[in-house]
Design a protein around this motif. Structure first.
Motif, PDB file in Angstrom:
ATOM      1  N   ASP A 186       4.738  -7.477   2.756  1.00 23.63           N
ATOM      2  CA  ASP A 186       3.663  -6.829   3.520  1.00 23.63           C
ATOM      3  C   ASP A 186       2.981  -7.894   4.375  1.00 23.63           C
ATOM      4  OD1 ASP A 186       2.084  -3.894   2.849  1.00 23.63           O
ATOM      5  OD2 ASP A 186       1.019  -5.344   4.115  1.00 23.63           O
TER       6      ASP A 186
ATOM      7  N   ASP B  71       5.622 -10.161   8.495  1.00 23.56           N
ATOM      8  CA  ASP B  71       5.525  -9.079   9.467  1.00 23.56           C
ATOM      9  C   ASP B  71       6.932  -8.567   9.767  1.00 23.56           C
ATOM     10  OD1 ASP B  71       5.136  -7.675  12.072  1.00 23.56           O
ATOM     11  OD2 ASP B  71       3.099  -8.441  11.798  1.00 23.56           O
ATOM     12  N   VAL B  72       7.085  -7.246   9.805  1.00 25.22           N
ATOM     13  CA  VAL B  72       8.424  -6.683  10.057  1.00 25.22           C
ATOM     14  C   VAL B  72       8.928  -6.945  11.475  1.00 25.22           C
ATOM     15  CG1 VAL B  72       8.348  -4.860   8.300  1.00 25.22           C
ATOM     16  CG2 VAL B  72       7.435  -4.409  10.599  1.00 25.22           C
TER      17      VAL B  72
ATOM     18  N   SER C  59       0.846  -1.196   0.000  1.00 22.63           N
ATOM     19  CA  SER C  59       0.000   0.000   0.000  1.00 22.63           C
ATOM     20  C   SER C  59       0.879   1.242   0.000  1.00 22.63           C
ATOM     21  CB  SER C  59      -0.891  -0.019   1.252  1.00 22.63           C
ATOM     22  OG  SER C  59      -1.593   1.200   1.401  1.00 22.63           O
TER      23      SER C  59
ATOM     24  N   VAL D 111       3.140   4.483  -0.063  1.00 22.24           N
ATOM     25  CA  VAL D 111       4.409   4.858  -0.690  1.00 22.24           C
ATOM     26  C   VAL D 111       5.300   3.633  -0.922  1.00 22.24           C
ATOM     27  CG1 VAL D 111       5.741   5.408   1.413  1.00 22.24           C
ATOM     28  CG2 VAL D 111       6.144   6.679  -0.716  1.00 22.24           C
TER      29      VAL D 111
ATOM     30  N   THR E 249      -2.177   8.260   1.268  1.00 20.73           N
ATOM     31  CA  THR E 249      -2.015   6.799   1.359  1.00 20.73           C
ATOM     32  C   THR E 249      -3.107   6.248   2.271  1.00 20.73           C
ATOM     33  OG1 THR E 249      -0.643   6.878   3.337  1.00 20.73           O
ATOM     34  CG2 THR E 249       0.514   7.118   1.231  1.00 20.73           C
ATOM     35  N   ASN E 250      -2.950   4.993   2.661  1.00 21.24           N
ATOM     36  CA  ASN E 250      -3.910   4.385   3.609  1.00 21.24           C
ATOM     37  C   ASN E 250      -3.403   4.449   5.048  1.00 21.24           C
ATOM     38  OD1 ASN E 250      -5.859   3.499   1.634  1.00 21.24           O
ATOM     39  ND2 ASN E 250      -4.336   1.985   0.989  1.00 21.24           N
TER      40      ASN E 250
ATOM     41  N   MET F  86       1.292  12.435   2.696  1.00 20.26           N
ATOM     42  CA  MET F  86       1.126  11.698   1.432  1.00 20.26           C
ATOM     43  C   MET F  86      -0.270  11.083   1.444  1.00 20.26           C
ATOM     44  SD  MET F  86       4.727   9.656   1.028  1.00 20.26           S
ATOM     45  CE  MET F  86       4.561   8.781   2.597  1.00 20.26           C
TER      46      MET F  86
ATOM     47  N   LYS G  87      10.103   7.901  15.356  1.00 21.20           N
ATOM     48  CA  LYS G  87      10.590   8.488  14.103  1.00 21.20           C
ATOM     49  C   LYS G  87      11.851   9.319  14.362  1.00 21.20           C
ATOM     50  CE  LYS G  87       7.616   6.837  11.071  1.00 21.20           C
ATOM     51  NZ  LYS G  87       8.034   5.900  10.012  1.00 21.20           N
TER      52      LYS G  87
ATOM     53  N   TYR H 227       4.821   7.592  17.944  1.00 20.07           N
ATOM     54  CA  TYR H 227       5.231   7.771  16.544  1.00 20.07           C
ATOM     55  C   TYR H 227       6.364   8.799  16.461  1.00 20.07           C
ATOM     56  CZ  TYR H 227       4.624   8.621  11.492  1.00 20.07           C
ATOM     57  OH  TYR H 227       4.812   8.749  10.133  1.00 20.07           O
TER      58      TYR H 227
ATOM     59  N   ALA I 295       6.348  14.459   4.394  1.00 23.00           N
ATOM     60  CA  ALA I 295       5.347  15.178   5.191  1.00 23.00           C
ATOM     61  C   ALA I 295       4.035  14.445   4.932  1.00 23.00           C
ATOM     62  CB  ALA I 295       5.329  16.639   4.798  1.00 23.00           C
TER      63      ALA I 295
END
Ligand SMILES: NC(=O)c1ccc[n+]([C@@H]2O[C@H](COP(=O)([O-])OP(=O)(O)OC[C@H]3O[C@@H](n4cnc5c(N)ncnc54)[C@H](O)[C@@H]3O)[C@@H](O)[C@H]2O)c1
Length: 281
Positions: A55, A78-79, A34, A36, A206-207, A204, A175, A171, A202
């Protein structure tokens, strides 16, 4: 094996192998079902790369891979799992050859006041947003370093550069950690021939809202309003950075002015942010 007989590296002026040509390269992208990640997988393929679309949503991974065709393989994983990342590395090796480029691109957002976000949410954010990159490094970097070429892209956010994500503390915190990790990786890996990029988008389209968990009362972030761009546009910037060995990738040109304003006077910057504005511009 890699179709490119010279390998994907391009020698810079000093003879160090640093930039990677995507034509012929093997690329692994996490969260590529999904947003980017998906757009970057497609752009890499357009530039001649073979791509592992990783993914945890297997249907989305397969759908992205299907838009690319034979130059892509979908891996459901899964990461937070070293075994799943190893499966991505092995799928690349079996189908295309050794991995040249890794994009670590998955994150979750917990939104709420500090007193409403439970410890478990912090632990999950640290696992997914930060330790996933540590895991990926342990899986992919030994081979890149042994070959002395390749490129790593870590997706952070402008929320990792500027203090505006006060409503999404796990987050923002993770980050910022990704920024620090990626700067240090650049210093360590580049002299060994492996390039590193820090992708700080910044907004985008996306979902990303699907990755958000809301805790308690809704709050609003304070700070500068950045442009929202299409993920295809951002993907082009990421691919350009890989091919030109560029470190910082921003999607909004006004971010450097914000960073300068913050560095010049952090007190004043934070006080202005309380009023809902960032730099004087
Ligand atoms: N969209 C924005 O405005 C924005 C802004 C700044 C930074 N970013 C960053 O961009 C990156 C990509 O986000 P996006 O906007 O494309 O989101 P997205 O929700 O469109 O895509 C994220 C993908 O990651 C997958 N995923 C989630 N958890 C996973 C896990 N544990 N293991 C494997 N896959 C998982 C999801 O299934 C989804 O396909 C994130 O790191 C995000 O923080 C996004």
């Amino acid at each position: 094996m890699c179709d490119n007989p010279d390998g994907p590296g391009v020698a810079d002026g000093g003879g160090t192998i640093v930039a990677v040509r995507l034509d012929g390269a093997v690329v692994v992208i996490t969260g590529a079902g999904s947003g980017v990640g998906r757009s970057t997988a497609q752009e890499c393929a357009r530039r001649g790369a073979r791509v592992v679309v990783f993914d945890r949503d297997g249907d989305r991974a397969a759908a992205t891979a299907a838009t690319i065709g034979d130059a892509a393989v979908a891996v459901t994983g899964d990461v937070t799992s070293t075994a799943d990342l190893e499966a991505a590395r092995d799928a690349a090796l079996t189908r295309f050859g050794p991995v040249d480029v890794v994009m670590n691109n998955v994150a979750v957002l917990d939104v709420g006041r500090v007193e409403d976000i439970p410890l478990e949410a912090w632990q999950r954010a640290i696992e997914i947003n930060l330790l996933s990159i540590v895991r990926s490094n342990l899986v992919f970097l030994p081979d890149l370093l042994a070959r002395g070429s390749g490129h790593v892209v870590n997706t952070a956010s402008t929320a990792g550069l500027l203090p505006y994500g006060q409503d999404r503390l796990p987050y923002t915190t993770t980050k910022h950690a990704v920024v620090g990790l990626t700067e240090a990786l650049f210093l360590q890996l580049r002299p060994q021939g492996v390039g590193v990029s820090l992708f700080c988008p910044a907004g985008m389209r996306t979902n990303i809202v699907e990755q958000m968990t809301f805790h308690g009362e809704r709050t609003t972030p304070k700070g500068p309003a950045f442009a929202i761009v299409e993920p295809e546009f951002a993907a082009g910037l990421v691919c350009d950075a890989i091919e030109t060995d560029r470190f910082l990738v921003l999607t909004d040109d006004s971010v450097p002015a914000e960073m300068r304003a913050l560095a010049d006077d952090p007190d004043a910057y934070l006080r202005r942010s309380l009023d809902g504005t960032g730099a004087d511009r």
